[in-house]
Design a protein around this motif. Structure first.
Motif, PDB file in Angstrom:
ATOM      1  N   VAL A   1      63.686   5.608  36.324  1.00 40.87           N
ATOM      2  CA  VAL A   1      62.600   6.386  35.715  1.00 40.87           C
ATOM      3  C   VAL A   1      63.049   6.870  34.336  1.00 40.87           C
ATOM      4  O   VAL A   1      64.079   7.535  34.212  1.00 40.87           O
ATOM      5  N   ASP A   2      62.293   6.508  33.309  1.00 39.89           N
ATOM      6  CA  ASP A   2      62.600   6.941  31.942  1.00 39.89           C
ATOM      7  C   ASP A   2      61.702   8.112  31.571  1.00 39.89           C
ATOM      8  O   ASP A   2      60.478   8.015  31.685  1.00 39.89           O
ATOM      9  N   LEU A   3      62.333   9.200  31.140  1.00 41.85           N
ATOM     10  CA  LEU A   3      61.536  10.368  30.759  1.00 41.85           C
ATOM     11  C   LEU A   3      62.037  10.980  29.453  1.00 41.85           C
ATOM     12  O   LEU A   3      63.188  10.798  29.061  1.00 41.85           O
ATOM     13  N   LEU A   4      61.137  11.701  28.792  1.00 44.09           N
ATOM     14  CA  LEU A   4      61.465  12.406  27.551  1.00 44.09           C
ATOM     15  C   LEU A   4      61.553  13.896  27.835  1.00 44.09           C
ATOM     16  O   LEU A   4      60.778  14.430  28.629  1.00 44.09           O
ATOM     17  N   GLN A   5      62.501  14.547  27.184  1.00 40.36           N
ATOM     18  CA  GLN A   5      62.604  16.004  27.287  1.00 40.36           C
ATOM     19  C   GLN A   5      61.745  16.589  26.170  1.00 40.36           C
ATOM     20  O   GLN A   5      62.065  16.439  24.995  1.00 40.36           O
ATOM     21  N   SER A   6      60.651  17.243  26.552  1.00 35.64           N
ATOM     22  CA  SER A   6      59.729  17.788  25.549  1.00 35.64           C
ATOM     23  C   SER A   6      59.587  19.295  25.719  1.00 35.64           C
ATOM     24  O   SER A   6      60.021  19.862  26.725  1.00 35.64           O
ATOM     25  N   SER A   7      58.925  19.919  24.747  1.00 29.63           N
ATOM     26  CA  SER A   7      58.722  21.371  24.791  1.00 29.63           C
ATOM     27  C   SER A   7      57.778  21.782  25.920  1.00 29.63           C
ATOM     28  O   SER A   7      57.713  22.934  26.288  1.00 29.63           O
ATOM     29  N   ARG A   8      57.049  20.800  26.473  1.00 27.99           N
ATOM     30  CA  ARG A   8      56.150  21.121  27.595  1.00 27.99           C
ATOM     31  C   ARG A   8      56.665  20.537  28.917  1.00 27.99           C
ATOM     32  O   ARG A   8      55.902  20.327  29.862  1.00 27.99           O
ATOM     33  N   GLY A   9      57.979  20.291  28.962  1.00 31.08           N
ATOM     34  CA  GLY A   9      58.588  19.785  30.199  1.00 31.08           C
ATOM     35  C   GLY A   9      58.809  18.286  30.150  1.00 31.08           C
ATOM     36  O   GLY A   9      58.532  17.640  29.133  1.00 31.08           O
ATOM     37  N   PRO A  10      59.332  17.702  31.240  1.00 33.55           N
ATOM     38  CA  PRO A  10      59.620  16.264  31.250  1.00 33.55           C
ATOM     39  C   PRO A  10      58.344  15.423  31.180  1.00 33.55           C
ATOM     40  O   PRO A  10      57.359  15.722  31.857  1.00 33.55           O
ATOM     41  N   LEU A  11      58.369  14.398  30.331  1.00 36.51           N
ATOM     42  CA  LEU A  11      57.239  13.472  30.197  1.00 36.51           C
ATOM     43  C   LEU A  11      57.707  12.075  30.602  1.00 36.51           C
ATOM     44  O   LEU A  11      58.670  11.560  30.038  1.00 36.51           O
ATOM     45  N   ILE A  12      57.032  11.473  31.564  1.00 30.96           N
ATOM     46  CA  ILE A  12      57.428  10.148  32.053  1.00 30.96           C
ATOM     47  C   ILE A  12      56.990   9.071  31.060  1.00 30.96           C
ATOM     48  O   ILE A  12      55.819   9.006  30.670  1.00 30.96           O
ATOM     49  N   LEU A  13      57.939   8.222  30.659  1.00 28.05           N
ATOM     50  CA  LEU A  13      57.629   7.103  29.772  1.00 28.05           C
ATOM     51  C   LEU A  13      57.253   5.872  30.583  1.00 28.05           C
ATOM     52  O   LEU A  13      56.235   5.253  30.359  1.00 28.05           O
ATOM     53  N   GLU A  14      58.143   5.502  31.508  1.00 25.45           N
ATOM     54  CA  GLU A  14      57.842   4.378  32.396  1.00 25.45           C
ATOM     55  C   GLU A  14      58.763   4.381  33.603  1.00 25.45           C
ATOM     56  O   GLU A  14      59.771   5.096  33.637  1.00 25.45           O
ATOM     57  N   VAL A  15      58.402   3.564  34.593  1.00 21.45           N
ATOM     58  CA  VAL A  15      59.194   3.449  35.817  1.00 21.45           C
ATOM     59  C   VAL A  15      59.563   1.977  35.981  1.00 21.45           C
ATOM     60  O   VAL A  15      58.688   1.121  36.100  1.00 21.45           O
ATOM     61  N   ASN A  16      60.859   1.679  35.941  1.00 16.56           N
ATOM     62  CA  ASN A  16      61.345   0.302  36.020  1.00 16.56           C
ATOM     63  C   ASN A  16      61.679  -0.079  37.459  1.00 16.56           C
ATOM     64  O   ASN A  16      62.339   0.673  38.166  1.00 16.56           O
ATOM     65  N   SER A  17      61.252  -1.281  37.854  1.00 15.56           N
ATOM     66  CA  SER A  17      61.485  -1.731  39.233  1.00 15.56           C
ATOM     67  C   SER A  17      62.748  -2.585  39.372  1.00 15.56           C
ATOM     68  O   SER A  17      63.208  -2.817  40.486  1.00 15.56           O
ATOM     69  N   SER A  18      63.308  -3.068  38.255  1.00 11.89           N
ATOM     70  CA  SER A  18      64.585  -3.807  38.298  1.00 11.89           C
ATOM     71  C   SER A  18      65.540  -3.196  37.271  1.00 11.89           C
ATOM     72  O   SER A  18      65.960  -3.864  36.317  1.00 11.89           O
TER      73      SER A  18
END
Length: 290
Positions: A247-264
């Protein structure tokens, strides 16, 4: 147990580590190139032919399907499932994860934080698209892109409009996404196996690069997740139905934001950054379920 790793390249780090981890635990590990399988579909007798021989007596399968062969690779995983073989990544979840737009819709429905995203059917009103994500700078992504390819940062509204018009002219499907400045060209990769976070790293893009992918020369360090980040990553993997997920996420001022979810998700970066034997967690997951 007899465990199949579906991989086109036996020399890839992730493939080698899975074989190593499985053999260490006494399992018979078999590498099969999914692009060279023939699928025989008949009533109550689904079979897979590989190099002229029928594949049988398999206990578990670990798919490592490249994005370019998702369609056929998923069909092979589905065939194993029809043969009552446990798959570490379900075929349906694999299909879901490879559709960037569908993934974002699923994550949004699950109530997860996301960068604001706009998708259109080659809209002529590109200015409105730019405004809808909060104006420039903004990120424009090819829906089929992987490893940071096909991702562009548009600094101002004019260049954003030109890029969108160019992609539209090529009939290339893109999404426009809000740029999260405070992330500072870094993102967090959370590796999840069977509903548990087994490793996390922060990836920093090289100087002047907003993409943090390790394939693009970024660096990675182990990170301690906040409870909010861990919960968001676990919720994202669960929403996508993935037993193994990056799971790729960004640390933002409004909390974690999910960029994408990789299956491999690749093992090299996460094992190097954390010093953990992630491949072993995957083998244990197969042992528990196969």
């Amino acid at each position: 147990m007899r465990i199949v790793v579906l991989s086109q390249n036996p020399n890839l780090y992730s493939t080698k580590r899975l074989i190593e981890a499985g053999e260490k635990k006494g399992h018979e590990m078999i590498i099969i190139d999914h692009t060279k399988c023939n699928l025989v579909i008949e009533k109550k007798n689904p079979t897979i032919i590989y190099k002229g021989k029928e594949i049988k007596d398999i206990d578990g399968v670990i798919p490592r399907i490249g994005a370019s062969v998702t369609f056929f690779g998923t069909a092979v995983v589905r065939q194993f499932e029809m043969m009552k073989v446990f798959s570490a990544t379900e075929s349906q979840a694999l299909v879901r994860s490879r559709d960037k737009l569908r993934s974002l819709q699923i994550l949004s429905r699950a109530g997860l934080g996301l960068p604001k995203t706009v998708f259109t059917n080659y809209s002529k009103d590109v200015g409105q698209v730019v405004d809808a994500v909060g104006g420039a700078p903004l990120v424009i992504k090819l829906l089929e892109g992987t490893q940071g390819l096909g991702v562009v940062l548009a600094d101002n509204k004019n260049s954003a409009e030109s890029i969108l018009e160019a992609f539209n002219g090529l009939q290339a499907r893109v999404i426009a996404q809000e740029f999260i400045k405070e992330a500072g060209g870094a993102d967090v990769r959370v590796f999840i196996v069977d509903g548990v976070v087994v490793g996390a790293m922060k990836r920093q893009g090289k100087e002047g690069e907003f993409r943090s992918n390790l394939h693009r020369g970024g660096s990675a360090n182990v990170i301690q997740l906040t409870d909010e980040e861990e919960n968001a990553a676990l919720k994202a993997a669960k929403a996508m139905g993935l037993g193994i997920a990056g799971v790729d996420l960004l640390q933002s001022s409004r909390g974690p934001l999910i960029l994408e979810v990789n299956s491999s998700p690749g093992l090299e970066g996460i094992e190097s950054a954390t010093g953990k034997n992630i491949a072993n967690y995957i083998i244990k997951y197969v042992e528990r379920n196969a």
